[in-house]
Design a protein around this motif. Structure first.
Motif, PDB file in Angstrom:
ATOM      1  N   ASP A  47     -37.351  20.704 -10.148  1.00  0.00           N
ATOM      2  CA  ASP A  47     -37.051  20.161  -8.827  1.00  0.00           C
ATOM      3  C   ASP A  47     -36.491  21.242  -7.904  1.00  0.00           C
ATOM      4  OD1 ASP A  47     -36.930  17.692  -7.198  1.00  0.00           O
ATOM      5  OD2 ASP A  47     -34.767  18.066  -7.224  1.00  0.00           O
ATOM      6  N   ALA A  48     -35.702  22.138  -8.454  1.00  0.00           N
ATOM      7  CA  ALA A  48     -35.082  23.205  -7.650  1.00  0.00           C
ATOM      8  C   ALA A  48     -36.114  24.146  -7.041  1.00  0.00           C
ATOM      9  CB  ALA A  48     -34.103  24.004  -8.517  1.00  0.00           C
ATOM     10  N   GLY A  49     -37.282  24.236  -7.628  1.00  0.00           N
ATOM     11  CA  GLY A  49     -38.304  25.154  -7.125  1.00  0.00           C
ATOM     12  C   GLY A  49     -39.341  24.514  -6.230  1.00  0.00           C
ATOM     13  N   GLU A  50     -39.124  23.285  -5.832  1.00  0.00           N
ATOM     14  CA  GLU A  50     -40.134  22.555  -5.061  1.00  0.00           C
ATOM     15  C   GLU A  50     -40.187  22.897  -3.584  1.00  0.00           C
ATOM     16  OE1 GLU A  50     -39.423  18.405  -5.713  1.00  0.00           O
ATOM     17  OE2 GLU A  50     -40.489  18.412  -7.624  1.00  0.00           O
ATOM     18  N   PHE A  51     -39.161  23.485  -3.039  1.00  0.00           N
ATOM     19  CA  PHE A  51     -39.166  23.687  -1.588  1.00  0.00           C
ATOM     20  C   PHE A  51     -38.520  25.015  -1.200  1.00  0.00           C
ATOM     21  CE2 PHE A  51     -35.321  21.509  -2.797  1.00  0.00           C
ATOM     22  CZ  PHE A  51     -34.327  22.116  -2.049  1.00  0.00           C
ATOM     23  N   PHE A  52     -38.945  25.498  -0.033  1.00  0.00           N
ATOM     24  CA  PHE A  52     -38.383  26.721   0.528  1.00  0.00           C
ATOM     25  C   PHE A  52     -37.073  26.388   1.220  1.00  0.00           C
ATOM     26  CE2 PHE A  52     -42.847  27.709   0.128  1.00  0.00           C
ATOM     27  CZ  PHE A  52     -42.824  29.011  -0.330  1.00  0.00           C
ATOM     28  N   ARG A  53     -36.116  27.302   1.119  1.00  0.00           N
ATOM     29  CA  ARG A  53     -34.832  27.141   1.795  1.00  0.00           C
ATOM     30  C   ARG A  53     -34.888  27.888   3.120  1.00  0.00           C
ATOM     31  NH1 ARG A  53     -35.424  25.890  -3.515  1.00  0.00           N
ATOM     32  NH2 ARG A  53     -33.557  25.007  -4.439  1.00  0.00           N
ATOM     33  N   GLU A  54     -34.097  27.413   4.054  1.00  0.00           N
ATOM     34  CA  GLU A  54     -34.032  28.054   5.354  1.00  0.00           C
ATOM     35  C   GLU A  54     -33.624  29.513   5.197  1.00  0.00           C
ATOM     36  OE1 GLU A  54     -31.560  27.611   9.499  1.00  0.00           O
ATOM     37  OE2 GLU A  54     -31.965  25.789   8.335  1.00  0.00           O
ATOM     38  N   GLY A  55     -34.364  30.383   5.836  1.00  0.00           N
ATOM     39  CA  GLY A  55     -34.099  31.818   5.756  1.00  0.00           C
ATOM     40  C   GLY A  55     -34.681  32.474   4.521  1.00  0.00           C
ATOM     41  N   GLU A  56     -35.315  31.698   3.648  1.00  0.00           N
ATOM     42  CA  GLU A  56     -35.909  32.246   2.422  1.00  0.00           C
ATOM     43  C   GLU A  56     -37.402  31.940   2.343  1.00  0.00           C
ATOM     44  OE1 GLU A  56     -33.803  30.820  -1.033  1.00  0.00           O
ATOM     45  OE2 GLU A  56     -32.038  32.013  -0.569  1.00  0.00           O
ATOM     46  N   GLU A  57     -38.046  31.834   3.490  1.00  0.00           N
ATOM     47  CA  GLU A  57     -39.463  31.486   3.509  1.00  0.00           C
ATOM     48  C   GLU A  57     -40.321  32.533   2.808  1.00  0.00           C
ATOM     49  OE1 GLU A  57     -37.428  31.399   6.190  1.00  0.00           O
ATOM     50  OE2 GLU A  57     -37.330  29.233   6.549  1.00  0.00           O
ATOM     51  N   HIS A  58     -39.821  33.731   2.672  1.00  0.00           N
ATOM     52  CA  HIS A  58     -40.558  34.816   2.026  1.00  0.00           C
ATOM     53  C   HIS A  58     -40.319  34.861   0.505  1.00  0.00           C
ATOM     54  CE1 HIS A  58     -36.522  36.278   2.708  1.00  0.00           C
ATOM     55  NE2 HIS A  58     -36.727  37.231   1.818  1.00  0.00           N
ATOM     56  N   ILE A  59     -39.456  33.998   0.013  1.00  0.00           N
ATOM     57  CA  ILE A  59     -39.101  33.982  -1.411  1.00  0.00           C
ATOM     58  C   ILE A  59     -39.740  32.768  -2.066  1.00  0.00           C
ATOM     59  CG2 ILE A  59     -37.190  33.759  -3.054  1.00  0.00           C
ATOM     60  CD1 ILE A  59     -35.404  35.129  -0.931  1.00  0.00           C
ATOM     61  N   GLU A  60     -40.422  32.992  -3.173  1.00  0.00           N
ATOM     62  CA  GLU A  60     -41.020  31.893  -3.935  1.00  0.00           C
ATOM     63  C   GLU A  60     -39.892  31.106  -4.608  1.00  0.00           C
ATOM     64  OE1 GLU A  60     -43.117  29.143  -5.507  1.00  0.00           O
ATOM     65  OE2 GLU A  60     -44.105  30.628  -4.234  1.00  0.00           O
ATOM     66  N   PRO A  61     -39.666  29.846  -4.211  1.00  0.00           N
ATOM     67  CA  PRO A  61     -38.526  29.096  -4.745  1.00  0.00           C
ATOM     68  C   PRO A  61     -38.592  28.869  -6.256  1.00  0.00           C
ATOM     69  CG  PRO A  61     -39.841  27.723  -3.288  1.00  0.00           C
ATOM     70  CD  PRO A  61     -40.397  29.098  -3.204  1.00  0.00           C
ATOM     71  N   ALA A  62     -39.793  28.707  -6.795  1.00  0.00           N
ATOM     72  CA  ALA A  62     -39.891  28.504  -8.245  1.00  0.00           C
ATOM     73  C   ALA A  62     -39.401  29.738  -8.998  1.00  0.00           C
ATOM     74  CB  ALA A  62     -41.325  28.174  -8.650  1.00  0.00           C
ATOM     75  N   GLU A  63     -39.701  30.905  -8.471  1.00  0.00           N
ATOM     76  CA  GLU A  63     -39.256  32.132  -9.139  1.00  0.00           C
ATOM     77  C   GLU A  63     -37.759  32.339  -8.983  1.00  0.00           C
ATOM     78  OE1 GLU A  63     -40.861  34.189 -11.290  1.00  0.00           O
ATOM     79  OE2 GLU A  63     -42.386  32.634 -11.145  1.00  0.00           O
ATOM     80  N   LYS A  64     -37.242  32.053  -7.805  1.00  0.00           N
ATOM     81  CA  LYS A  64     -35.815  32.297  -7.574  1.00  0.00           C
ATOM     82  C   LYS A  64     -34.930  31.231  -8.221  1.00  0.00           C
ATOM     83  CE  LYS A  64     -32.244  33.179  -4.208  1.00  0.00           C
ATOM     84  NZ  LYS A  64     -31.885  33.384  -2.821  1.00  0.00           N
TER      85      LYS A  64
END
Length: 140
Positions: free
Chosen positions: A108-125
């Motif tokens: 669930d934590a990797g399902e969406f981009f966070r504000e200011g992190e559009e360039h970061i893959e949320p699943a990886e981070k």
């Protein structure tokens, strides 16, 4: 060997996940888990069998960790299966699968981009470190 890793006499979580993955690859947009398939993880009254849900969760976590299963597939499976967990909780059944819940939250934590992190893959981070920590606990 943990309780989660003990063989279940009539259920193989790796085979269950492999069968789901085959169906997912055939049509990701139409992917679903049938009631008949989900019944393999539930008891006679349709209740969640925590040891089966936890075993499926561990198989998904290991598959994601070793890159044999993609994030989208694992996320889809836990998102479908969590509905059953919620319905049991609403019925006040004592069937909560703790490892499944932990794995669900990791995906669930990797399902969406966070504000200011559009360039970061949320699943990886977000997802990958949580899953790696889970897998590490069971690879001792």
């Amino acid at each position: 060997m943990s309780n989660i890793e003990r063989p279940l006499l009539d259920f193989n979580p790796q085979e269950f996940v492999a069968a789901l993955h085959s169906r997912y690859e055939a049509g990701p947009k139409q992917f679903d888990i049938s009631a008949e398939c989900l019944a393999r993880c539930t008891g006679l009254s349709g209740e969640v069998l925590p040891e089966r849900f936890d075993a499926v969760a561990l198989a998904l976590a290991r598959g994601y960790s070793d890159a044999s299963l993609p994030f989208a597939f694992c996320d889809a499976v836990v998102n479908i299966m969590v509905g059953k967990v919620y319905s049991d909780a609403a019925s006040q059944r004592d069937t909560w699968p703790p490892l499944f819940w932990e794995v669900f939250l990791a995906f669930d934590a990797g399902e969406f981009f966070r504000e200011g992190e559009e360039h970061i893959e949320p699943a990886e981070k977000y997802t990958r470190p949580l899953i790696e920590a889970i897998v590490a606990r069971f690879n001792v």
